[in-house]
Design an enzyme around this catalytic site. Structure first.
Site, PDB file in Angstrom:
ATOM      1  CE1 TYR A 142      -1.940   7.980  -0.644  1.00 30.88           C
ATOM      2  CE2 TYR A 142      -2.051   5.749  -0.055  1.00 30.88           C
ATOM      3  CZ  TYR A 142      -2.661   6.766  -0.344  1.00 30.88           C
ATOM      4  OH  TYR A 142      -3.994   6.744  -0.375  1.00 30.88           O
ATOM      5  NE  ARG A 202      -6.649  -8.107  -9.941  1.00 33.20           N
ATOM      6  CZ  ARG A 202      -5.460  -7.785  -8.871  1.00 33.20           C
ATOM      7  NH1 ARG A 202      -5.834  -7.880  -7.585  1.00 33.20           N
ATOM      8  NH2 ARG A 202      -4.422  -7.311  -9.209  1.00 33.20           N
ATOM      9  NE  ARG A 203      -3.385 -10.598 -10.528  1.00 34.79           N
ATOM     10  CZ  ARG A 203      -2.574 -10.234  -9.545  1.00 34.79           C
ATOM     11  NH1 ARG A 203      -1.449  -9.429  -9.813  1.00 34.79           N
ATOM     12  NH2 ARG A 203      -2.234 -10.887  -8.260  1.00 34.79           N
ATOM     13  CG  HIS A 240      -9.359   1.099  -7.439  1.00 34.17           C
ATOM     14  ND1 HIS A 240      -9.827   2.258  -6.954  1.00 34.17           N
ATOM     15  CD2 HIS A 240      -8.287   0.848  -6.498  1.00 34.17           C
ATOM     16  CE1 HIS A 240      -9.028   2.759  -5.744  1.00 34.17           C
ATOM     17  NE2 HIS A 240      -8.130   1.977  -5.611  1.00 34.17           N
ATOM     18  CG  PHE A 241      -4.638  -1.452 -10.032  1.00 34.63           C
ATOM     19  CD1 PHE A 241      -4.200  -1.431 -11.343  1.00 34.63           C
ATOM     20  CD2 PHE A 241      -5.147  -2.555  -9.352  1.00 34.63           C
ATOM     21  CE1 PHE A 241      -3.931  -2.580 -11.818  1.00 34.63           C
ATOM     22  CE2 PHE A 241      -5.062  -3.769  -9.962  1.00 34.63           C
ATOM     23  CZ  PHE A 241      -4.136  -3.828 -11.243  1.00 34.63           C
ATOM     24  CG  HIS A 242      -5.499   0.151 -15.229  1.00 33.01           C
ATOM     25  ND1 HIS A 242      -5.702  -0.937 -14.601  1.00 33.01           N
ATOM     26  CD2 HIS A 242      -4.475  -0.017 -15.960  1.00 33.01           C
ATOM     27  CE1 HIS A 242      -4.666  -1.925 -15.311  1.00 33.01           C
ATOM     28  NE2 HIS A 242      -4.129  -1.328 -16.159  1.00 33.01           N
ATOM     29  CG  HIS A 252      -2.035   1.161   0.885  1.00 32.59           C
ATOM     30  ND1 HIS A 252      -3.001   1.129   0.005  1.00 32.59           N
ATOM     31  CD2 HIS A 252      -1.747   2.609   1.185  1.00 32.59           C
ATOM     32  CE1 HIS A 252      -3.596   2.380   0.108  1.00 32.59           C
ATOM     33  NE2 HIS A 252      -3.088   3.256   0.644  1.00 32.59           N
TER      34      HIS A 252
END
Ligand code: CU
Ligand code: CU
Lengths: 540, 158
Positions: A219, A429-430, A366-368, A215
């Protein structure tokens, strides 16, 4: 300073190269996922490609870009060259050699373990050692930057650090704290195990260490992007930074809140009690706060810019912004995508709702929006701004540069919305194929995978534009004296005295205390429990 | 430190959003028992097939009427690969992996958990709608990952 410029150029160069390869892999994956009949389409190629894309984008592109940006921003903002230039080059080479090693293992099919490399899937030792060297390189870079800052501090006692440097320091602290986890996983678990020195590995401990790192890794990417939003964007938009002290507060909050949150990636794991997962949820919710403050400060700074450009009414300032400046358009569009990503992130972080979306296509949607847009699009915009200054040439093909952020925006909207929806419908996913022997429910996913493939095509075109502009600039841009790197002035003038947010050591101590609270007991009780290790498997 | 009045309002609003979010999550966790599967129990992954807890797999009805499902995930299947449970009855799933990480997700429900070798995943849920459900592995486990699924049939309760 010439020397530092070459160093920054080398780092950004590797980053752009990694981005180029990864973007091609992504294009193939998007088509493959939509079950389009490509040559060489096979599960082996697909999973290899997912691994390559993840490692190149999430680890190589980001780390090198941040190192390059960090060198350029700190030397300029501090007005002094790097303290240990040779060490800084060593950092570059160690990270490069490590990355090449990991990529060798991936592309030779010896490490199809995805970028999360969860054991007991077992990759070639060179994969683990290479990634470790990438981290070691980044540590050397961190030490050089800290040393440079310390030298500046001795020369300038009692004045607050320039805001950009404050942000880079926050990046480094978050990174040093975070990488303890992955270093422990690599050195005590994966490297000895893959070399055959120990027979088994505890997969759950590995996941705890990985997400302790995973995580704050986010950041580590995001804080430098925020540095660009706060210190470069207002200037390029023709305005001022709305609030310097609050920007400093935001970076300080990231130092303390980035790490004690890793269990929000492990809500669905056995062996970790619900109470500790809840504590990490509290910290995760708290980390929304600095991003919400950022949304206000940066938007207000843009409004200031619009008004300084003569805007009058309520909304006129938006029209007055220099949308043709690719840094400005990239950052604004990346902020909009990030806002959408933040809403989805709140769902991921909600304890109860997470089970609906865990490991579904929702997550990649989401993370794209976060790393793939807030970070990557900001870095591309940053490259348009930075690279001409580094190589002393005009930006070439600037029409492509102007179009590219908008293409990315549209492509990403299609890609990520399609994935959010299929994820809610349960599509994992994946996965190479989502037919499941013709199960009826899967037919609802198929049309949406085509939408996401269309998004993927647009993203690929956009990424190609970016690469063409970069290549064109470096090879054929007109050689000319470029304007120096300049930072936005705060609306209320430069701060004269340091605030509590400038007391970095204080925040480091708070961060360590929070990490100990969040992890000491769960880790200790995990280690005390009767556990059975797993031998390795290589089903690839 | 000077902070603009509008930004002050915004920050209070941001704080409120965080608090509301946490309040809802805590409320759901405490009053409705909505907590993620967090069972802590270990098992030797090399002896899964002979371990008494997993030697017999499938559906078992307890004397009190509750139902227990025991399954093992392996590359690239679930064992057993078809299970039948009654609707409207609490069903407790007890699952583990015999090799690498796998996932266990019943599409169209919120039943979702990681299967970690060496650990037992356990959660209890209830199915209201009878019908056929697809169970997929949602954690990459090797080159035939996409072929790893099972079927859940929820039958009309008696
Ligand atoms: Cu996270
Ligand atoms: Cu599996």
């Amino acid at each position: 300073m010439m020397h530092n410029r070459q160093l920054a150029t080398a780092n950004v160069g590797v980053a752009v190269g990694a981005f180029g390869v990864a973007t091609f892999l992504a294009f193939m994956q998007a088509l493959s996922r939509a079950a389009l009949d490509l040559p060489w389409r096979s599960p082996k190629m697909y999973y290899l490609s997912v691994t390559g894309h993840g490692v190149l984008m999430a680890l190589v592109f980001t780390t090198f870009f941040i190192m390059g940006l960090g060198v350029a921003l700190t030397t300029r903002a501090l007005g002094r060259p790097l303290r240990y230039p040779r060490l800084a080059w060593l950092a570059f080479w160690v990270a490069t050699v490590g990355s090449l090693g990991a990529l060798w293992a991936i592309f030779w099919g010896k490490a199809t373990v995805l970028y999360t490399f969860y054991p007991p899937l077992e990759a070639h030792p060179v994969f683990y050692i290479g990634l470790t060297l990438l981290v070691v390189g980044s540590w050397i870079w961190s030490a050089v930057t800290l040393g440079t800052y310390a030298a500046w501090r001795r020369e300038h006692p009692g004045v607050p650090a320039p805001l950009a440097v404050h942000g880079i320091l926050a990046t480094i602290i978050v990174w040093l704290l975070a990488t303890i986890g992955v270093a422990a996983e690599m050195l005590f678990q994966l490297i000895p195990w893959s070399l055959g020195l120990v027979e088994t590995v505890d997969p759950l401990l590995a996941r705890m260490l990985f997400w302790y790192f995973g995580h704050p890794l986010v950041y580590f990417w995001l804080i430098p992007a925020y540095v660009v939003w706060y210190t470069v964007l207002p200037k390029e938009a023709g305005g001022r930074l709305f609030s310097d002290p609050l920007a400093r507060m935001v970076f300080a909050l990231f130092i303390i809140l980035s790490t004690p949150v890793g269990f929000h990636h492990q809500f669905m794991d056995p062996g970790i009690s619900a109470g500790w997962k809840m504590l990490h949820t509290v910290n995760t919710a708290a980390i929304l706060f600095p991003s919400l403050v950022t949304a206000f400060t940066v938007t207000a700074s843009l409004e200031v810019a619009g008004r300084m450009r003569g805007a009058t009414g309520l909304w006129d300032w938006i029209k007055r912004l220099p949308w043709g400046n690719p840094l400005v358009s990239s950052v604004i569009l990346s902020m909009i995508l990030f806002a959408l990503g933040g809403i989805g992130g709140a769902v991921n972080a909600a304890f109860g709702m997470n089970s609906v979306v865990h490991n579904t296509a929702w997550i990649q949607g989401h993370f794209h929006l976060t790393v793939g847009s807030a970070v990557a699009l900001t870095f591309m915009g940053g490259a348009y701004w930075l690279v001409p200054k580094l190589v002393g040439r005009d930006l070439e093909l600037d029409l492509l540069a102007r179009v590219q952020p908008f293409l990315w925006f549209v492509g990403m909207l299609l890609f990520s919305l399609a994935n959010h929806v299929t994820g809610l419908m349960g599509m994992p996913r994946r996965v190479y194929e989502v037919g499941y022997a013709g199960n009826a429910i899967t037919s609802h996913w198929q049309n949406l995978t085509l939408v996401s493939a269309l998004g993927g095509v647009l993203l690929f075109v956009s990424a190609s534009f970016f690469l063409l502009v970069m290549l064109g600039t470096v090879l054929a841009g007109r050689r000319r004296e470029q304007p120096a790197l300049e930072f936005a002035e705060p609306l209320a003038g430069k701060p004269e005295r340091p605030l509590i947010f400038d007391r970095i050591w204080l925040w480091v101590v708070v961060a360590i205390v929070l990490v100990v609270i969040a992890y000491a007991y769960p880790l200790a009780s995990h280690l005390a429990m009767e556990r059975f290790g797993s031998p390795g498997f290589k089903p690839f | 430190m000077h902070v603009d009045i509008y930004e002050r309002f915004w920050m209070w609003g941001a704080g409120a959003i965080v608090a509301i979010f946490l309040g809802i999550t805590a409320f759901a966790a405490i009053s409705q028992g909505r907590v993620p599967p967090s069972h802590a129990e270990t098992v030797d992954p090399r002896n899964v097939w002979t371990d008494p807890r997993f030697a017999e797999r499938g559906v078992k009805t307890n004397p009190d009427g509750s139902v227990e499902v025991t399954m093992v995930a392996l590359m690239f299947a679930f064992q057993p690969n078809e299970i039948r449970v009654p609707a409207g009855t609490p069903v407790t799933f007890r699952l583990t992996s015999a090799d690498v990480l796998h996932g266990f997700q019943i599409i169209g429900t919120n039943a979702n958990t990681m299967l970690v070798p060496g650990y037992v995943s356990q959660f209890t849920t209830e199915f209201d709608r009878p019908g056929q459900y697809l169970i997929v592995c949602n954690e990459y486990c090797g080159l035939s990952h996409q072929g790893m699924f099972a079927t859940l049939i929820v039958e009309e309760g008696e």
